[in-house]
Write an enzyme that holds these catalytic residues in place. Structure first.
Site, PDB file in Angstrom:
ATOM      1  N   ASP A 187     -54.724 -21.437  31.515  1.00  0.00           N
ATOM      2  CA  ASP A 187     -55.602 -20.723  32.442  1.00  0.00           C
ATOM      3  C   ASP A 187     -56.697 -21.634  32.988  1.00  0.00           C
ATOM      4  O   ASP A 187     -57.129 -22.565  32.316  1.00  0.00           O
ATOM      5  CB  ASP A 187     -56.231 -19.517  31.706  1.00  0.00           C
ATOM      6  CG  ASP A 187     -56.777 -18.476  32.666  1.00  0.00           C
ATOM      7  OD1 ASP A 187     -56.475 -18.550  33.878  1.00  0.00           O
ATOM      8  OD2 ASP A 187     -57.509 -17.582  32.206  1.00  0.00           O
ATOM      9  N   ASN A 235     -49.511 -11.222  37.711  1.00  0.00           N
ATOM     10  CA  ASN A 235     -49.854 -12.245  38.708  1.00  0.00           C
ATOM     11  C   ASN A 235     -49.242 -11.949  40.089  1.00  0.00           C
ATOM     12  O   ASN A 235     -49.635 -12.556  41.089  1.00  0.00           O
ATOM     13  CB  ASN A 235     -49.441 -13.651  38.236  1.00  0.00           C
ATOM     14  CG  ASN A 235     -50.331 -14.199  37.134  1.00  0.00           C
ATOM     15  OD1 ASN A 235     -49.884 -14.946  36.260  1.00  0.00           O
ATOM     16  ND2 ASN A 235     -51.618 -13.860  37.151  1.00  0.00           N
TER      17      ASN A 235
HETATM   18  C1  IPE Z   1     -52.949 -15.315  32.302  1.00  0.00           C
HETATM   19  O1  IPE Z   1     -53.899 -15.798  33.174  1.00  0.00           O
HETATM   20  C2  IPE Z   1     -51.596 -15.604  32.858  1.00  0.00           C
HETATM   21  C3  IPE Z   1     -51.221 -16.998  32.910  1.00  0.00           C
HETATM   22  C4  IPE Z   1     -51.890 -18.002  32.409  1.00  0.00           C
HETATM   23  C5  IPE Z   1     -49.982 -17.257  33.566  1.00  0.00           C
HETATM   24  P1  IPE Z   1     -54.578 -14.857  34.264  1.00  0.00           P
HETATM   25  O2  IPE Z   1     -55.538 -15.710  34.997  1.00  0.00           O
HETATM   26  O3  IPE Z   1     -53.552 -14.168  35.068  1.00  0.00           O
HETATM   27  O4  IPE Z   1     -55.307 -13.777  33.350  1.00  0.00           O
HETATM   28  P2  IPE Z   1     -56.540 -12.846  33.638  1.00  0.00           P
HETATM   29  O5  IPE Z   1     -56.278 -12.175  34.958  1.00  0.00           O
HETATM   30  O6  IPE Z   1     -57.756 -13.709  33.701  1.00  0.00           O
HETATM   31  O7  IPE Z   1     -56.574 -11.913  32.478  1.00  0.00           O
HETATM   32  C1  IPE Z   2     -53.604 -20.154  35.563  1.00  0.00           C
HETATM   33  O1  IPE Z   2     -54.712 -20.457  36.348  1.00  0.00           O
HETATM   34  C2  IPE Z   2     -52.319 -20.192  36.340  1.00  0.00           C
HETATM   35  C3  IPE Z   2     -51.728 -18.888  36.613  1.00  0.00           C
HETATM   36  C4  IPE Z   2     -52.162 -17.734  36.183  1.00  0.00           C
HETATM   37  C5  IPE Z   2     -50.552 -18.879  37.447  1.00  0.00           C
HETATM   38  P1  IPE Z   2     -55.397 -19.372  37.261  1.00  0.00           P
HETATM   39  O2  IPE Z   2     -54.735 -19.390  38.605  1.00  0.00           O
HETATM   40  O3  IPE Z   2     -55.437 -18.066  36.597  1.00  0.00           O
HETATM   41  O4  IPE Z   2     -56.843 -19.967  37.382  1.00  0.00           O
HETATM   42  P2  IPE Z   2     -58.232 -19.174  37.355  1.00  0.00           P
HETATM   43  O5  IPE Z   2     -58.214 -18.347  36.107  1.00  0.00           O
HETATM   44  O6  IPE Z   2     -58.272 -18.345  38.597  1.00  0.00           O
HETATM   45  O7  IPE Z   2     -59.262 -20.236  37.321  1.00  0.00           O
HETATM   46 MG    MG Z   3     -56.750 -17.168  35.354  1.00  0.00          MG
END
Ligand code: IPE
Ligand code: IPE
Ligand code: MG
Length: 261
Positions: free
Chosen positions: A38, A86
């Site tokens: 993340d 997502n």
């Molecule tokens: C969790 O991250 C999913 C992945 C790392 C693929 P998110 O960024 O989607 O999670 P939330 O929305 O902060 O809970």
């Molecule tokens: C994790 O990084 C990747 C996916 C969930 C696909 P994020 O895209 O969630 O990055 P932040 O949390 O917005 O910084």
């Molecule tokens: Mg994230």
């Protein structure tokens, strides 16, 4: 165990790539490490870049952690790449990710071959865009015979969907008379999850500081150790990984019993 980040970084500064690993007790490594990757978006935003750049940088980090895990002899590395939630992101970002997944997988096949890594997917990959799905299915076939580390990529994965699917399957078999409801136990449930045949994660690492599971492996992490770092995923490297593993080795895992220490 308390780990001093700066000291550790200084300690490793002049060492070759594999050196940090010498600080670990090889006999007490988790068999299965799982990572919630993340912080790609925030990493990019902090640099004045678009979120896509963060996702691209995240791939580099994943490559490093795959290689490190192979060197360490970890049996299973799983990584959360795309959740069922997502899909709620803007279409452009979803498209970028799907394209990036396919491209990266093709680019990294030589690495997976060289390192004897077997890829499996956690999640419903049938529902992915055609090209991405085809590349994943090709990669699955290509690496199926590999006998080294298992890389479990969670794509279009949601734990509630996974458990619901398992329940549906078991209920259908019970209704058809193939399963006696009385014989349904945790082993049977586990055998119907995407992770069937894999050991449960012993260590779950989440980057970017969030203290939540975000619908990840709810069943499988029942007794996993959690490690959260504020580092955004693209900045996570083998040093950060070693720190997480050292923290794991300092934990007293009681499994409901009493300390053996
Ligand atoms: C969790 O991250 C999913 C992945 C790392 C693929 P998110 O960024 O989607 O999670 P939330 O929305 O902060 O809970
Ligand atoms: C994790 O990084 C990747 C996916 C969930 C696909 P994020 O895209 O969630 O990055 P932040 O949390 O917005 O910084
Ligand atoms: Mg994230």
């Amino acid at each position: 165990m308390q780990v001093d980040e700066e000291k550790l970084a200084a300690y490793f500064a002049d060492e070759p790539a594999d050196a940090p690993f010498s600080h670990l007790d090889r006999a007490r490594l988790p068999k299965h490490v799982s990572i919630i990757m993340d912080g790609n978006g925030r990493w990019a935003t902090a640099r004045g870049l678009g979120r896509s750049e963060g996702h691209k940088a995240g791939i580099v980090a994943l490559r490093e952690i795959i290689t490190a895990s192979v060197r360490l002899g970890i049996d299973v590395l799983s990584a959360y790449a795309f959740s069922t939630e997502n899909w709620n992101r803007p279409a452009h970002e979803v498209n970028v990710l799907m394209h990036l997944f396919a491209k990266t997988f093709i680019d990294e096949l030589p690495l997976l071959r060289r390192e004897n890594v077997r890829v499996v997917f956690l999640g419903d990959i049938e529902a992915l865009p055609k090209k991405t799905r085809e590349v994943f299915e090709y990669g699955l076939k290509e690496t199926a015979g590999h006998t080294g580390m298992v890389l479990a990529l969670a794509v279009n994965y949601g734990a509630r969907a996974e458990i619901t699917r398992a329940c549906r399957e078991i209920a259908a078999e019970a209704a058809a008379g193939r399963i006696d409801p009385v014989s349904v136990d945790d082993k049977l449930v586990a055998s119907r999850l995407y992770t069937a045949g894999l050991p449960d994660p012993e260590l779950v690492i989440r980057t970017s500081g969030e203290l939540r599971l975000s619908n990840y492996l709810l069943w499988q992490v029942a007794y996993a150790e959690f490690y959260v770092t504020d580092t955004y995923w693209p900045d996570f490297d083998r040093w950060g990984y070693v720190k997480a593993l050292l923290a794991f080795q300092g934990r007293d895992r009681r499994f409901g019993g009493l300390s053996k220490k």
